[in-house]
Design an enzyme around this catalytic site. Sequence first.
Site, short mmCIF file in Angstrom:
data_model
loop_
_atom_site.label_atom_id
_atom_site.label_comp_id
_atom_site.label_asym_id
_atom_site.label_seq_id
_atom_site.Cartn_x
_atom_site.Cartn_y
_atom_site.Cartn_z
N HIS A 123 36.61 37.44 48.12
CA HIS A 123 36.00 38.50 47.02
C HIS A 123 35.27 38.11 45.65
CE1 HIS A 123 40.28 40.15 48.40
NE2 HIS A 123 39.61 40.57 49.26
N SER A 197 49.81 34.31 48.96
CA SER A 197 48.94 35.54 49.38
C SER A 197 50.06 36.47 49.78
CB SER A 197 47.89 35.41 50.45
OG SER A 197 47.47 36.78 50.67
N SER A 198 50.10 37.62 49.44
CA SER A 198 51.32 38.56 50.12
C SER A 198 50.76 39.43 51.18
CB SER A 198 51.71 39.37 49.04
OG SER A 198 50.75 40.00 48.24
N ASN A 222 54.60 31.36 50.10
CA ASN A 222 54.46 32.43 49.23
C ASN A 222 55.85 32.72 48.56
OD1 ASN A 222 52.88 34.43 48.20
ND2 ASN A 222 54.03 36.02 49.06
#
Length: 251
Positions: A123, A197-198, A222
């Site tokens: 990103h 990270s979900s 997580n």
Amino acid sequence: MSDDTDLAALARLIERARRAVVFTGAGISTESGIPDFRSPGGIWTKMAPIDFESFLASEAARRESWRRRFEADAVWRAAEPNRGHRAVATLVRRGTVSAVITQNIDGLHQASGIAAEQVIELHGNSTYAHCLDCAARYEIADLRPAFERDGSAPRCTRCDGFVKTATISFGQAMPAEPMRRAQEETLAADLFIVAGSSLVVYPAAGFPELAKRKGAVLAIVNREATHLDPVADVVVNRSIGDALGTVVGVN
Ligand SMILES: [Zn+2]
């Protein structure tokens, strides 16, 4: 929690791995004070993200985008790598981990000592900016005085193109080269570790699925459950820093 069987299982997987990949999301950086934009109560529940089309189309949107970036600058500048970042950096140094694929835009993996070539940013990166036309690089601090003087969004001094943080906005194409490298690393990995990270943002979240499908062992660290927990070989629902720090032996 006194039952540490999850951590012991993760430690065993790491010990056995010959080529691991770590995939990180917001959860590793919230422990450094970086806000999770997408979480309930996160920034994007308070103000809508400015998508790429708006940024291109409107000076007001560009101005607002830069106003937000400068407003948040103190947070970005104060953030330092935490125990989780240090644990990942240690695994890279030991040669266990060949690459870190990250959804984060904070540069904290590089700040923890991992070579930029081994950090794959899906990103982009918010710690610097670039011209959308000629790709010239700009430092955030250098853009600030002019913005504060007249409030207009920065333009490229070379080609007059729009200057934007080097992040991937909504509506902007995923960066081709990082996507290609992430896929290559994923296919070569025998252990794929998700850290913080979900796994809700695609296409990024497709990498652990790909790893698992191609026969890699999948570990998910997580705080909250993810939709891939049922197919993971190990699931650790704890703070990233505590879990990885304990397993790797890093404080
Ligand atoms: Zn330019």
